[in-house]
Design a protein around this motif. Structure first.
Motif, PDB file in Angstrom:
ATOM      1  N   UNK A 265       0.839  -1.202   0.000  1.00  0.00           N
ATOM      2  CA  UNK A 265       0.000   0.000   0.000  1.00  0.00           C
ATOM      3  C   UNK A 265       0.873   1.251   0.000  1.00  0.00           C
ATOM      4  N   UNK A 266       1.744   1.395   0.985  1.00  0.00           N
ATOM      5  CA  UNK A 266       2.813   2.396   0.986  1.00  0.00           C
ATOM      6  C   UNK A 266       2.297   3.825   0.785  1.00  0.00           C
ATOM      7  N   UNK A 267       1.316   4.207   1.590  1.00  0.00           N
ATOM      8  CA  UNK A 267       0.820   5.583   1.580  1.00  0.00           C
ATOM      9  C   UNK A 267       1.491   6.345   2.720  1.00  0.00           C
ATOM     10  N   UNK A 268       2.123   7.478   2.454  1.00  0.00           N
ATOM     11  CA  UNK A 268       2.800   8.224   3.527  1.00  0.00           C
ATOM     12  C   UNK A 268       1.826   8.663   4.613  1.00  0.00           C
ATOM     13  N   UNK A 269       2.268   8.607   5.860  1.00  0.00           N
ATOM     14  CA  UNK A 269       1.490   9.118   6.972  1.00  0.00           C
ATOM     15  C   UNK A 269       1.868  10.578   7.175  1.00  0.00           C
TER      16      UNK A 269
END
Length: 368
Positions: A265-269
């Motif tokens: 998924x690798x969505x930045x927080x």
């Protein structure tokens, strides 16, 4: 010192000593200096910020003035216009082509005030000068229509390029779409997961969003089909995790945060917002009662090395405003206004840093 001793090249040289505080590069290299004009003992130019909600705009203005006075002349008048062009890593495509940033607002559990935070962040960003939209992705429990006093509004349809597009509801300057606008207020949406996911896809692909700086996605609690549909449908700029301070909320918030950090998924927080941080009676604005514990949001942010974007107090006026159909930042309560303004500025700041330092997020491909 006059118009013949100052030129644009010298102005640029002076301003090349001014660093953008977040991006750690000088303003000239970043292309933020435009429209330089030289007059008699006067220099005019425009600084193009990365967001109208930039919390450091006055610092940048002061540093520019100081650089001109130090490197050119202490007597020259400096006239600076601040404008903004919100950054983006998205490339125009068939789905939401005019939307610069898609921001997921998530929580691990219900009842932490995620929709309230979403509505007020949207209004605070809008008040800063940004163009903002909201997708109410909580198909089974939509709250956005109520919070914006729009329960009885229904979107219209406009044909465009041989296809019918939904026109989002516009209230208080915010564009929004929700299943609550498309179903009777008192009816339950009894759908299986694929039907809910298809509705979310239509909110993206079949809605005419136009040009937006920020599109906030008010996600349902937990980690579900809706979350996966979001990250599969569009590249998400980043995610915000909403929690309250107590341990039980933090335990679920960690799960929500970790979902976005999964390798596939690798969505930045972008950061954490702690809601209901303390109770403040409106008649005693200097008093704080930590009903749900203290410091949980900071602990979560520290553990996962992400910013704490803001702490929102538990104020009766926030609840009242939501029930009455207007985001609380529209009222004149300085405690509420300051809390949401600071959180919105921190969010915009983190979006700008993310866009300057990280690769664009790719839509997720998850095998069934």
């Amino acid at each position: 010192m006059g118009e013949f001793t100052i030129n644009k090249e010298k102005v640029l040289q002076a301003l090349s000593t001014v660093e953008e505080p977040d991006l750690k590069k000088d303003l000239v290299t970043l292309g933020m200096i435009q429209d330089i004009e030289i007059g008699v003992n006067q220099v005019r130019f425009t600084v193009v910020l990365t967001t109208p909600a930039c919390p450091l705009k006055e610092l940048i203005r002061r540093n520019c003035e100081a650089a001109i006075h130090e490197h050119l002349s202490p007597d020259v008048e400096v006239v600076i216009k601040l404008t903004a062009n919100v950054t983006s890593t998205r490339q125009s495509g068939p789905v939401i082509p005019g939307v610069k940033n898609v921001i997921a607002i998530s929580s691990g559990k219900g009842g932490v005030g995620k929709s309230t935070v979403t509505a007020n962040l949207a209004m605070a960003l809008h008040r800063s000068g940004a163009s903002v939209g909201i997708i109410d992705a909580d198909i089974f429990g939509p709250s956005i229509p109520v919070m914006f006093g729009a329960e009885n509004m229904q979107p219209t349809i406009t044909p465009k390029d041989g296809k019918n597009f939904i026109n989002p509801i516009r209230q208080y300057g915010i564009k929004m779409i929700s299943i609550g606008f498309l179903t009777p207020p008192d009816s339950a949406v009894v759908w299986r997961g694929p039907m809910a996911s298809q509705a979310l896809k239509q909110f993206f692909a079949d809605t005419d969003w136009g040009d937006l700086d920020y599109l906030l996605i008010d996600l349902p609690p937990g980690t579900s089909d809706i979350h996966l549909t979001l990250v599969q449908t569009v590249p998400v700029t980043g995610a915000v995790i909403v929690t309250t301070p107590q341990k039980v909320a933090l335990a679920d918030a960690i799960k929500g945060l970790q979902m976005f950090r999964q390798p596939q998924i690798n969505v930045p927080i972008l950061g954490v917002i702690e809601n209901m941080s303390w109770f403040t009676p409106e008649e005693m604005p200097d008093h704080q009662y930590h009903i749900f514990g203290k410091g949980g949001g900071q602990l979560l942010a520290d553990k996962f090395d992400v910013p704490l974007l803001g702490q929102i107090p538990l104020v009766q006026g926030i609840r009242e405003a939501g029930d009455e159909g207007r985001p609380a930042v529209m009222d004149m309560n300085p405690i509420v206004n300051d809390a949401f303004r600071d959180a919105a500025e921190s969010l915009a700041q983190q979006v700008a840093i993310r866009n300057a330092t990280k690769e664009k997020t790719q839509p997720v491909e998850i095998q069934a």
